[in-house]
Design an enzyme around this catalytic site. Structure first.
Site, PDB file in Angstrom:
ATOM      1  N   CYS A  81       0.856  -1.188   0.000  1.00  0.00           N
ATOM      2  CA  CYS A  81       0.000   0.000   0.000  1.00  0.00           C
ATOM      3  C   CYS A  81       0.888   1.232   0.000  1.00  0.00           C
ATOM      4  O   CYS A  81       1.789   1.352   0.830  1.00  0.00           O
ATOM      5  CB  CYS A  81      -0.921  -0.017   1.216  1.00  0.00           C
ATOM      6  SG  CYS A  81      -1.791   1.538   1.456  1.00  0.00           S
ATOM      7  N   CYS A 119     -10.790   4.650 -11.096  1.00  0.00           N
ATOM      8  CA  CYS A 119      -9.508   5.124 -11.612  1.00  0.00           C
ATOM      9  C   CYS A 119      -8.409   4.068 -11.445  1.00  0.00           C
ATOM     10  O   CYS A 119      -7.346   4.171 -12.057  1.00  0.00           O
ATOM     11  CB  CYS A 119      -9.102   6.405 -10.911  1.00  0.00           C
ATOM     12  SG  CYS A 119      -9.047   6.227  -9.128  1.00  0.00           S
ATOM     13  N   CYS A 146      -5.056  12.753  -8.414  1.00  0.00           N
ATOM     14  CA  CYS A 146      -6.205  12.114  -9.062  1.00  0.00           C
ATOM     15  C   CYS A 146      -7.491  12.816  -8.631  1.00  0.00           C
ATOM     16  O   CYS A 146      -7.745  12.992  -7.447  1.00  0.00           O
ATOM     17  CB  CYS A 146      -6.286  10.627  -8.703  1.00  0.00           C
ATOM     18  SG  CYS A 146      -7.704   9.818  -9.467  1.00  0.00           S
ATOM     19  N   CYS A 175     -31.857  22.881  14.387  1.00  0.00           N
ATOM     20  CA  CYS A 175     -33.032  22.666  13.541  1.00  0.00           C
ATOM     21  C   CYS A 175     -32.593  21.952  12.265  1.00  0.00           C
ATOM     22  O   CYS A 175     -31.601  22.304  11.655  1.00  0.00           O
ATOM     23  CB  CYS A 175     -33.697  23.988  13.194  1.00  0.00           C
ATOM     24  SG  CYS A 175     -35.104  23.758  12.099  1.00  0.00           S
ATOM     25  N   CYS A 221     -39.949  24.596  13.342  1.00  0.00           N
ATOM     26  CA  CYS A 221     -39.346  24.530  14.675  1.00  0.00           C
ATOM     27  C   CYS A 221     -39.748  25.739  15.504  1.00  0.00           C
ATOM     28  O   CYS A 221     -39.449  25.816  16.690  1.00  0.00           O
ATOM     29  CB  CYS A 221     -37.817  24.461  14.566  1.00  0.00           C
ATOM     30  SG  CYS A 221     -37.063  26.030  14.108  1.00  0.00           S
ATOM     31  N   HIS A 228     -37.270  40.616  10.268  1.00  0.00           N
ATOM     32  CA  HIS A 228     -37.049  42.060  10.329  1.00  0.00           C
ATOM     33  C   HIS A 228     -38.078  42.848   9.536  1.00  0.00           C
ATOM     34  O   HIS A 228     -37.775  43.908   8.990  1.00  0.00           O
ATOM     35  CB  HIS A 228     -35.616  42.419   9.922  1.00  0.00           C
ATOM     36  CG  HIS A 228     -35.237  41.966   8.540  1.00  0.00           C
ATOM     37  ND1 HIS A 228     -35.808  42.482   7.407  1.00  0.00           N
ATOM     38  CD2 HIS A 228     -34.339  41.052   8.118  1.00  0.00           C
ATOM     39  CE1 HIS A 228     -35.267  41.911   6.342  1.00  0.00           C
ATOM     40  NE2 HIS A 228     -34.389  41.017   6.738  1.00  0.00           N
ATOM     41  N   CYS A 235     -15.958  76.999  12.923  1.00  0.00           N
ATOM     42  CA  CYS A 235     -15.468  75.999  11.950  1.00  0.00           C
ATOM     43  C   CYS A 235     -16.131  74.641  12.121  1.00  0.00           C
ATOM     44  O   CYS A 235     -15.830  73.703  11.383  1.00  0.00           O
ATOM     45  CB  CYS A 235     -13.953  75.854  12.058  1.00  0.00           C
ATOM     46  SG  CYS A 235     -13.416  74.987  13.538  1.00  0.00           S
ATOM     47  N   CYS A 291     -12.775  76.686  32.358  1.00  0.00           N
ATOM     48  CA  CYS A 291     -13.877  77.635  32.367  1.00  0.00           C
ATOM     49  C   CYS A 291     -14.619  77.650  31.054  1.00  0.00           C
ATOM     50  O   CYS A 291     -14.288  76.913  30.131  1.00  0.00           O
ATOM     51  CB  CYS A 291     -13.374  79.024  32.711  1.00  0.00           C
ATOM     52  SG  CYS A 291     -12.482  79.787  31.350  1.00  0.00           S
ATOM     53  N   CYS A 309     -23.330  79.898  26.130  1.00  0.00           N
ATOM     54  CA  CYS A 309     -24.284  80.475  25.182  1.00  0.00           C
ATOM     55  C   CYS A 309     -23.827  80.333  23.748  1.00  0.00           C
ATOM     56  O   CYS A 309     -24.569  80.673  22.830  1.00  0.00           O
ATOM     57  CB  CYS A 309     -24.537  81.939  25.508  1.00  0.00           C
ATOM     58  SG  CYS A 309     -23.099  82.984  25.171  1.00  0.00           S
TER      59      CYS A 309
END
Lengths: 153, 515
Positions: free
Chosen positions: B138, B155, B188, B232, B256, B269, B304, B314, B330
């Site tokens: 083998c 084969c 093969c 499932c 299920c 959804h 910006c 502060c 503010c």
């Protein structure tokens, strides 16, 4: 699994007495036939000429039903070898769907040698190196030669 | 309670008890929604026609047995056309992804190429699979015991049977491969056919092998998908194609009990289409925390518009980027502040008002997202408490049975209410993702009204549901009415959105800005 051990022994004795050209195969540890030390000389017609690369083969317990684990121990500038501490190699025949129990380590060694001559740029592990190989061959050769000299095993 | 029939079709499988008892239908009417396989549900067809809502899609639940039989039927049909053995036909069909017409056409066109491609190329060996040989080595294990039992497929690459077995077992167990295992010889490509596999696979693996074989059938067909629920074994057949998903939301109900979208395998959804769901889920993963934080901790520079975090000090701010000096309180120009350093009381000053307006505008898109996200998350949170609610319901039902001497059937209204709540919240949750991307047109208002009505119905029922057990009995009728109303509102909303989607009457923002 006593039977595949016979296979490992046979493969090792074949590879060590009759290795592919420019290669040398030995055991990392005399008592362990499942870890091989493969030295591959850089092929003459490649930028790796003059270099010698140490490649480690680990045959898993279920070898040959699972492929050997192959890593470069010598740093190499090559798109199919990872540029890290592991040095993993990408070879088609080592992939799970391509590896067959009748495939041989000797074929793997030959495939690696083949890669040193012609890298597989379409399936790279290091994309940058592959791109460089394709687009700036001169620069690639230069760098590959440099590394070959620097890191020679 | 006519509306009950309407939501029969929308229920998840576990909740039919009350519906069935009240409506007098048996389990069979669930099958009406399936693509009939002429299995004798004709009597129900009329009911189906009236029951099918426009948001529902046709589908059929396949048991493992159904899948097996369908494969066998196809193999038997095709084997005669091709003149091949059943094993070879199975390999050929798997090779052509079960596309029978394509296979037959290609086979007639170029038989050799198809056989080669499928791994059935020129057979150069007619020997028996199993042979006992002497003087054989083998190539896998290098064993040369004589005599040896060996194995090979067409084969002719022969190995000892133990190695062959070890090889295919490893493929089945480690790589979950069954239909496309190749001969163990190097290079093969011949595929180990079904009959050979039956000989090689040990008894404890045959089930697994068959399961994997069956799997390729479902995996290869576009109109069949596995139910994604853990453990499932059913598959769902549905005709909705990937390219239709912008217009249909194909929610299917597995036997299920799991409701999922056939298009993306995500949990139910409705009413949002798959692509919006994908976009929304991704956005929420990326943005929600960041957006919340930005909203809570930063303001934009009035000049910006750079985002600024005030991490101490502060109220006199100087923008790092544009060097603009302004008051954090503010948002007005600092130079107008005079000496009120720490206490800004100049809220009505013009420059401040303008800056705050600009600020408000730039905040709008963020706030808009958070508005929808928070409502979405709220319903999702409630949905996550489903289990708790269910357990609580069960306890209440038992209490009520003992308390008021009611029978089990008489307390099922609580179960129905709980299920309706969960289902409606699931829908409500997705209406907010839907609304986030919904471009405003004259249909938007109808959608928002539907959403509002459903939300109100849900909150009303939810409130009732929280009442102490001793009051529940008296509220049975009210609760049943409200449950029915909730379900009805959900169906109205879903039908409306489904119709509009189908006719492409809804437009969606392609960006996240809502402008």
């Amino acid at each position: 699994m006593a039977a595949p051990n016979k296979r490992v022994l046979k493969e090792f004795s074949d590879c060590s007495t009759n290795p592919p050209p420019g290669c040398k195969v030995s055991l990392v540890d005399e008592a362990n036939f499942k870890e091989w030390n493969v030295l591959i000389d850089g092929p003459a017609n490649s930028p790796y000429a003059g270099g010698r690369f140490k490649v480690n083969f680990v045959l898993p317990d279920d070898y040959p039903f699972k492929p050997p684990v192959v890593t470069f121990k010598t740093k190499i500038y090559h798109c199919n070898v990872t540029n890290d501490a592991t040095g993993s190699v990408c070879i088609a025949m080592l992939k799970p769907d391509a590896w067959k129990p009748a495939s041989m380590c000797k074929q793997v060694i030959e495939a690696i040698r083949g890669l040193l001559i012609v890298p597989n740029v379409d399936d790279p592990l290091e994309l940058e190196i592959a791109t460089q190989y394709k687009e700036n061959r001169v620069e690639f050769d230069k760098k590959a030669k440099e590394w070959t000299k620097k890191y020679r095993a | 309670m006519e509306s009950e029939d309407d939501f029969n079709s929308a229920r998840s499988t576990d909740d039919e008890m009350m519906d069935d008892v009240e409506s007098g239908y048996s389990d069979d009417d669930f099958d009406d929604l399936e693509i009939g396989e002429e299995e004798g549900f004709d009597a129900h067809d009329k009911i189906t026609a009236t029951q099918k809502q426009s948001y529902e899609v046709e589908f059929k639940v396949w048991t493992p047995k159904d899948i097996d039989e369908a494969q066998l039927r196809l193999i038997n049909e095709v084997k005669d056309v091709l003149g091949q053995s059943p094993e070879a036909t199975a390999i050929l069909l798997r090779y052509s992804r079960w596309n029978r017409e394509k296979l037959i056409e290609q086979y007639m066109d170029n038989q050799a190429a198809v056989l080669e491609g499928a791994g059935l190329g020129e057979s150069n060996s007619t020997e028996a699979r199993v042979q006992t040989l002497t003087g054989f080595t083998c190539d896998i294990c290098c064993d040369d015991t004589s005599p040896m039992t060996t194995f090979a497929i067409k084969c002719g690459h022969r190995f000892c049977i133990d190695c062959y077995k070890t090889y295919v077992n490893a493929k089945v167990t480690d790589e979950a491969e069954a239909a496309r295992i190749k001969c163990p010889a190097d290079q093969c490509n011949r595929i180990v056919d079904n009959k050979s596999m039956e000989l090689l696979v040990p008894d404890n693996l045959t089930d697994r092998y068959h399961e994997l074989l069956v799997r390729t059938y479902v995996d290869d067909l576009e109109n069949l998908k596995w139910c994604p629920a853990p453990n499932c074994e059913f598959a769902i057949q549905c005709k909705v194609k990937a390219k239709e998903l912008k217009k249909v939301v194909p929610t299917v109900h597995c036997d299920c009990g799991h409701d999922f979208c056939f298009g993306c395998a995500y949990n139910d959804h409705l009413p949002a289409p798959c692509d919006l769901v994908k976009k929304w889920v991704k956005k929420c993963e990326d943005d929600s925390e960041t957006a919340n934080w930005i909203s809570a901790n930063t303001k934009e520079c009035p000049k910006c518009a750079s985002t600024i975090e005030k991490n101490g000090g502060c109220n006199h701010m100087t923008c790092r980027k544009c060097k603009h000096e302004f008051c954090w309180m503010c948002m007005g120009v600092w130079s107008e502040h005079g000496t009120s350093w720490y206490n800004c009381n100049r809220f009505e000053e013009k420059s401040g008002t303008e800056a705050r307006d600009a600020q408000a505008k730039s905040r709008q898109s963020l706030e808009r997202y958070l508005h929808y996200y928070n409502r979405y998350a709220n319903h999702e949170q409630s949905a996550k408490l489903d289990k708790d609610i269910y357990v609580k319901t069960e306890k209440k039902m038992t209490q009520l049975q003992n308390h008021a001497q009611l029978s089990w059937i008489e307390v099922q209204f609580l179960d129905s209410a709980s299920k309706a709540l969960q289902r409606c919240r699931q829908t409500l949750k997705w209406t907010y993702a839907f609304a986030f991307y919904l471009e405003r047109n004259n249909l938007t208002e109808i959608f928002e009204d539907n959403q509002k009505d459903l939300e109100m119905a849900v909150e009303n029922l939810s409130e009732l549901f929280e009442k102490p057990t001793d009051q529940l009995e008296k509220m049975k009728v009210e609760m049943m009415d409200k449950t029915a109303y909730c379900n009805k509102r959900r169906i109205i909303l879903l039908n409306d959105t489904a119709d509009n989607l189908r006719k492409s009457r809804h437009a969606f923002w392609s960006n996240d800005l809502g402008a």
